[in-house]
Design a protein around this motif. Structure first.
Motif, PDB file in Angstrom:
ATOM      1  N   THR A  78       0.832  -1.206   0.000  1.00  0.00           N
ATOM      2  CA  THR A  78       0.000   0.000   0.000  1.00  0.00           C
ATOM      3  C   THR A  78       0.870   1.260   0.000  1.00  0.00           C
ATOM      4  O   THR A  78       2.069   1.198   0.292  1.00  0.00           O
ATOM      5  N   THR A  80       0.579   3.627   2.131  1.00  0.00           N
ATOM      6  CA  THR A  80       0.933   3.867   3.539  1.00  0.00           C
ATOM      7  C   THR A  80       2.190   3.087   3.925  1.00  0.00           C
ATOM      8  O   THR A  80       3.088   3.624   4.581  1.00  0.00           O
ATOM      9  N   GLU A  83       5.238   4.648   2.342  1.00  0.00           N
ATOM     10  CA  GLU A  83       5.621   5.853   3.095  1.00  0.00           C
ATOM     11  C   GLU A  83       6.419   5.459   4.347  1.00  0.00           C
ATOM     12  O   GLU A  83       7.432   6.071   4.681  1.00  0.00           O
ATOM     13  N   ALA A  84       5.942   4.411   5.035  1.00  0.00           N
ATOM     14  CA  ALA A  84       6.570   3.978   6.292  1.00  0.00           C
ATOM     15  C   ALA A  84       7.987   3.439   6.079  1.00  0.00           C
ATOM     16  O   ALA A  84       8.812   3.481   6.991  1.00  0.00           O
ATOM     17  N   THR A 113      -4.003   2.622  -1.429  1.00  0.00           N
ATOM     18  CA  THR A 113      -4.636   2.583  -0.113  1.00  0.00           C
ATOM     19  C   THR A 113      -3.809   3.455   0.816  1.00  0.00           C
ATOM     20  O   THR A 113      -2.612   3.236   0.963  1.00  0.00           O
ATOM     21  N   GLY A 114      -4.426   4.442   1.408  1.00  0.00           N
ATOM     22  CA  GLY A 114      -3.712   5.385   2.255  1.00  0.00           C
ATOM     23  C   GLY A 114      -3.225   6.568   1.444  1.00  0.00           C
ATOM     24  O   GLY A 114      -3.757   6.867   0.371  1.00  0.00           O
ATOM     25  N   ILE A 116       0.449   9.203   0.442  1.00  0.00           N
ATOM     26  CA  ILE A 116       1.912   9.292   0.412  1.00  0.00           C
ATOM     27  C   ILE A 116       2.303  10.753   0.234  1.00  0.00           C
ATOM     28  O   ILE A 116       1.677  11.483  -0.540  1.00  0.00           O
TER      29      ILE A 116
END
Length: 143
Positions: A78, A80, A83-84, A113-114, A116
């Protein structure tokens, strides 16, 4: 130690069960097979799933569905999760090292999903249309 004194380890050898050798053995006469019937006879048994001639369960029920055996080589990540990771350049090896995808994965796709915010450059990784737009909006690139 001499060759004529070598013995197997204690408990390594044990006598095989000798059936049909008299009542004193406890396994005489019927040799532990009970009385009569198909299961008592040599070579007398049935195939797995046999239900005595009744149509077996695996033939009564309809065939349904399909699951590709190649699915284990596909993975998705995803926005998210991307990004993590906090990486500027992301490829398959980097994702495997970070534990974001499984070791068997050969094809990875980014899904929308999520959100960035960091600029990320993808190489050798696919992305859905929405995910590609989000990555490019954040200043990243999909190669």
């Amino acid at each position: 130690m001499e060759l004529n004194n070598i013995k197997p380890a204690e408990g390594a050898k044990h006598a095989k069960r000798r059936v049909g050798r008299g009542i004193g053995s406890g396994l005489g006469k019927t040799a532990g097979r009970g009385h009569k019937g198909q299961k008592s006879r040599s070579g007398g048994y049935h195939k797995v799933g046999f239900e005595g001639g009744q149509m077996p369960m695996h033939r009564r029920l309809p065939k349904r569905g399909f699951k590709s055996h190649l699915l284990k080589f596909n993975a998705e990540i995803t926005l998210t999760a991307l990004e993590a990771l906090g990486l500027a350049e992301v490829n398959l090896v980097a994702l495997k090292q970070a534990g974001a995808v499984g070791e068997l994965a050969k094809v990875v796709k980014v899904i929308n999903t999520g959100a960035i915010t960091k600029a990320v450059k993808l190489s050798g990784i696919g992305a859905t249309a929405g995910a590609k737009a989000a990555i490019e909006a954040a200043g990243g690139a999909v190669a």
